[in-house]
Design a protein around this motif. Sequence first.
Motif, PDB file in Angstrom:
ATOM      1  N   ASN A   5       4.834  -1.627   8.430  1.00  0.00           N
ATOM      2  CA  ASN A   5       6.219  -1.341   9.554  1.00  0.00           C
ATOM      3  C   ASN A   5       5.720  -2.300  10.486  1.00  0.00           C
ATOM      4  O   ASN A   5       4.856  -3.308  10.719  1.00  0.00           O
ATOM      5  CB  ASN A   5       6.548   0.136   9.617  1.00  0.00           C
ATOM      6  CG  ASN A   5       5.319   0.855  10.816  1.00  0.00           C
ATOM      7  OD1 ASN A   5       3.923   0.284  10.159  1.00  0.00           O
ATOM      8  ND2 ASN A   5       5.316   1.224  11.552  1.00  0.00           N
ATOM      9  N   LYS A   6       6.388  -2.895  11.367  1.00  0.00           N
ATOM     10  CA  LYS A   6       6.701  -3.963  13.039  1.00  0.00           C
ATOM     11  C   LYS A   6       4.936  -3.696  13.222  1.00  0.00           C
ATOM     12  O   LYS A   6       3.834  -4.680  13.358  1.00  0.00           O
ATOM     13  CB  LYS A   6       6.880  -3.821  13.238  1.00  0.00           C
ATOM     14  CG  LYS A   6       7.236  -4.294  14.661  1.00  0.00           C
ATOM     15  CD  LYS A   6       8.194  -4.826  15.184  1.00  0.00           C
ATOM     16  CE  LYS A   6       7.809  -5.608  17.065  1.00  0.00           C
ATOM     17  NZ  LYS A   6       7.929  -5.330  18.634  1.00  0.00           N
ATOM     18  N   ASP A   7       3.950  -2.380  13.401  1.00  0.00           N
ATOM     19  CA  ASP A   7       3.576  -2.098  14.274  1.00  0.00           C
ATOM     20  C   ASP A   7       1.568  -2.176  13.332  1.00  0.00           C
ATOM     21  O   ASP A   7       0.786  -1.605  13.953  1.00  0.00           O
ATOM     22  CB  ASP A   7       3.090  -1.410  15.383  1.00  0.00           C
ATOM     23  CG  ASP A   7       3.686   0.254  14.798  1.00  0.00           C
ATOM     24  OD1 ASP A   7       3.378   0.340  13.778  1.00  0.00           O
ATOM     25  OD2 ASP A   7       4.060   1.457  15.991  1.00  0.00           O
ATOM     26  N   GLY A   8       2.231  -1.375  12.325  1.00  0.00           N
ATOM     27  CA  GLY A   8       1.188  -1.419  11.146  1.00  0.00           C
ATOM     28  C   GLY A   8       1.152  -0.229  10.864  1.00  0.00           C
ATOM     29  O   GLY A   8      -0.196   0.121  10.616  1.00  0.00           O
ATOM     30  N   SER A   9       1.743   0.524  11.730  1.00  0.00           N
ATOM     31  CA  SER A   9       0.432   2.037  11.762  1.00  0.00           C
ATOM     32  C   SER A   9       1.180   3.084  10.454  1.00  0.00           C
ATOM     33  O   SER A   9       0.618   4.048  10.065  1.00  0.00           O
ATOM     34  CB  SER A   9       1.904   2.967  12.525  1.00  0.00           C
ATOM     35  OG  SER A   9       2.742   3.222  13.140  1.00  0.00           O
ATOM     36  N   SER A  10       2.179   2.345   9.459  1.00  0.00           N
ATOM     37  CA  SER A  10       2.676   2.706   8.309  1.00  0.00           C
ATOM     38  C   SER A  10       2.437   1.597   7.397  1.00  0.00           C
ATOM     39  O   SER A  10       3.133   0.686   6.895  1.00  0.00           O
ATOM     40  CB  SER A  10       4.321   3.698   8.877  1.00  0.00           C
ATOM     41  OG  SER A  10       4.646   3.816   6.890  1.00  0.00           O
ATOM     42  N   TRP A  11       1.563   1.163   6.258  1.00  0.00           N
ATOM     43  CA  TRP A  11       0.681   0.463   5.601  1.00  0.00           C
ATOM     44  C   TRP A  11       0.894   1.479   4.115  1.00  0.00           C
ATOM     45  O   TRP A  11       0.235   2.106   3.762  1.00  0.00           O
ATOM     46  CB  TRP A  11      -0.163   0.244   5.277  1.00  0.00           C
ATOM     47  CG  TRP A  11      -1.143  -0.985   5.054  1.00  0.00           C
ATOM     48  CD1 TRP A  11      -1.551  -0.218   3.500  1.00  0.00           C
ATOM     49  CD2 TRP A  11      -0.647  -1.950   5.003  1.00  0.00           C
ATOM     50  NE1 TRP A  11      -1.232  -1.643   2.934  1.00  0.00           N
ATOM     51  CE2 TRP A  11      -1.459  -2.680   3.448  1.00  0.00           C
ATOM     52  CE3 TRP A  11      -0.408  -2.804   6.020  1.00  0.00           C
ATOM     53  CZ2 TRP A  11      -1.429  -3.944   2.795  1.00  0.00           C
ATOM     54  CZ3 TRP A  11      -0.077  -3.982   5.517  1.00  0.00           C
ATOM     55  CH2 TRP A  11      -1.151  -4.702   3.908  1.00  0.00           C
ATOM     56  N   VAL A  12       1.524   1.329   3.011  1.00  0.00           N
ATOM     57  CA  VAL A  12       1.853   1.563   2.124  1.00  0.00           C
ATOM     58  C   VAL A  12       1.447   0.460   0.582  1.00  0.00           C
ATOM     59  O   VAL A  12       2.150  -0.432   0.991  1.00  0.00           O
ATOM     60  CB  VAL A  12       3.043   2.179   1.308  1.00  0.00           C
ATOM     61  CG1 VAL A  12       2.973   2.943  -0.296  1.00  0.00           C
ATOM     62  CG2 VAL A  12       4.066   3.074   2.199  1.00  0.00           C
ATOM     63  N   SER A  13       0.455   0.699   0.133  1.00  0.00           N
ATOM     64  CA  SER A  13       0.282   0.147  -1.307  1.00  0.00           C
ATOM     65  C   SER A  13      -0.851   0.916  -2.134  1.00  0.00           C
ATOM     66  O   SER A  13      -0.814   1.418  -2.052  1.00  0.00           O
ATOM     67  CB  SER A  13      -0.764  -1.234  -0.781  1.00  0.00           C
ATOM     68  OG  SER A  13      -1.343  -1.754  -1.315  1.00  0.00           O
ATOM     69  N   ASN A  14       0.149  -0.304  -3.193  1.00  0.00           N
ATOM     70  CA  ASN A  14      -1.079   0.697  -4.444  1.00  0.00           C
ATOM     71  C   ASN A  14      -2.525  -0.663  -4.854  1.00  0.00           C
ATOM     72  O   ASN A  14      -2.525  -1.123  -6.132  1.00  0.00           O
ATOM     73  CB  ASN A  14      -0.034   0.738  -5.856  1.00  0.00           C
ATOM     74  CG  ASN A  14       1.064  -0.484  -5.908  1.00  0.00           C
ATOM     75  OD1 ASN A  14      -0.101  -1.811  -5.516  1.00  0.00           O
ATOM     76  ND2 ASN A  14       1.260  -0.754  -7.651  1.00  0.00           N
ATOM     77  N   VAL A  15      -2.240  -1.512  -4.167  1.00  0.00           N
ATOM     78  CA  VAL A  15      -4.130  -2.613  -4.192  1.00  0.00           C
ATOM     79  C   VAL A  15      -4.662  -2.219  -3.091  1.00  0.00           C
ATOM     80  O   VAL A  15      -4.751  -1.618  -1.791  1.00  0.00           O
ATOM     81  CB  VAL A  15      -3.471  -3.621  -4.028  1.00  0.00           C
ATOM     82  CG1 VAL A  15      -2.288  -4.732  -5.264  1.00  0.00           C
ATOM     83  CG2 VAL A  15      -2.898  -4.216  -2.941  1.00  0.00           C
ATOM     84  N   GLY A  16      -6.011  -2.481  -3.312  1.00  0.00           N
ATOM     85  CA  GLY A  16      -7.164  -1.834  -2.073  1.00  0.00           C
ATOM     86  C   GLY A  16      -7.093  -3.439  -1.356  1.00  0.00           C
ATOM     87  O   GLY A  16      -7.120  -4.350  -1.148  1.00  0.00           O
ATOM     88  N   LYS A  17      -7.782  -2.918  -0.461  1.00  0.00           N
ATOM     89  CA  LYS A  17      -7.770  -3.700   1.213  1.00  0.00           C
ATOM     90  C   LYS A  17      -8.051  -5.161   0.422  1.00  0.00           C
ATOM     91  O   LYS A  17      -8.191  -5.664   1.632  1.00  0.00           O
ATOM     92  CB  LYS A  17      -8.873  -3.250   1.968  1.00  0.00           C
ATOM     93  CG  LYS A  17      -7.565  -1.992   2.966  1.00  0.00           C
ATOM     94  CD  LYS A  17      -6.705  -2.935   4.336  1.00  0.00           C
ATOM     95  CE  LYS A  17      -5.351  -1.303   4.132  1.00  0.00           C
ATOM     96  NZ  LYS A  17      -4.980  -2.229   4.859  1.00  0.00           N
ATOM     97  N   SER A  18      -9.400  -4.901  -0.809  1.00  0.00           N
ATOM     98  CA  SER A  18      -9.499  -6.943  -0.391  1.00  0.00           C
ATOM     99  C   SER A  18      -9.035  -6.971  -1.865  1.00  0.00           C
ATOM    100  O   SER A  18      -9.540  -8.087  -2.212  1.00  0.00           O
ATOM    101  CB  SER A  18     -11.641  -6.902  -1.087  1.00  0.00           C
ATOM    102  OG  SER A  18     -11.990  -6.185  -1.530  1.00  0.00           O
ATOM    103  N   ASP A  19      -8.113  -6.756  -2.940  1.00  0.00           N
ATOM    104  CA  ASP A  19      -7.366  -7.376  -3.835  1.00  0.00           C
ATOM    105  C   ASP A  19      -6.329  -8.234  -3.255  1.00  0.00           C
ATOM    106  O   ASP A  19      -6.064  -8.588  -2.979  1.00  0.00           O
ATOM    107  CB  ASP A  19      -6.781  -5.969  -4.660  1.00  0.00           C
ATOM    108  CG  ASP A  19      -8.013  -4.555  -4.798  1.00  0.00           C
ATOM    109  OD1 ASP A  19      -8.486  -5.655  -5.011  1.00  0.00           O
ATOM    110  OD2 ASP A  19      -6.615  -4.108  -5.525  1.00  0.00           O
ATOM    111  N   VAL A  20      -6.777  -8.971  -4.514  1.00  0.00           N
ATOM    112  CA  VAL A  20      -5.611 -10.544  -4.084  1.00  0.00           C
ATOM    113  C   VAL A  20      -5.298 -11.042  -5.232  1.00  0.00           C
ATOM    114  O   VAL A  20      -5.602 -10.203  -6.631  1.00  0.00           O
ATOM    115  CB  VAL A  20      -6.811 -11.952  -4.241  1.00  0.00           C
ATOM    116  CG1 VAL A  20      -5.710 -13.030  -4.338  1.00  0.00           C
ATOM    117  CG2 VAL A  20      -7.678 -11.489  -2.898  1.00  0.00           C
ATOM    118  N   ASN A  21      -3.890 -10.871  -5.010  1.00  0.00           N
ATOM    119  CA  ASN A  21      -2.921 -10.528  -6.223  1.00  0.00           C
ATOM    120  C   ASN A  21      -2.190 -12.231  -6.479  1.00  0.00           C
ATOM    121  O   ASN A  21      -1.733 -12.241  -5.638  1.00  0.00           O
ATOM    122  CB  ASN A  21      -2.091  -9.457  -6.099  1.00  0.00           C
ATOM    123  CG  ASN A  21      -0.648 -10.058  -7.354  1.00  0.00           C
ATOM    124  OD1 ASN A  21      -1.236 -10.304  -8.676  1.00  0.00           O
ATOM    125  ND2 ASN A  21      -0.242  -9.483  -7.501  1.00  0.00           N
TER     126      ASN A  21
END
Length: 101
Positions: free
Chosen positions: A4-20
């Motif tokens: 979302n805009k302020d980054g308070s809600s983040w949903v992901s199935n990749v790790g913080k350091s993963d690159v696709n």
Amino acid sequence: MAVNKDGSSWVSNVGKSDVNAVTWGVFPAKEIIQPTVVDPASFAVWKDEAFEIWSRGWACRYPEGDASRKLLEEIQGSYFLVSLVDNDYINGDLFAVFSDI
């Protein structure tokens, strides 16, 4: 990834350091026209740019209190920026991720 805009809600199935690595403009017997990568750090930067367009690019075109401006501000405050990638080109189901929602 979705945020979302302020980054308070983040949903992901990749790790913080993963690159696709994703590619656009792939044609037979030609080089890739525009290669790009998607990673959480870049996505966070894109998030700021994308949501800023709602206010500085569009909403500011309408006067304070205008219904169109209010709508654009509401969208900016409630929508998510989403990146969906499915690398199974033959049998993939890009929208399966939404089946639990």
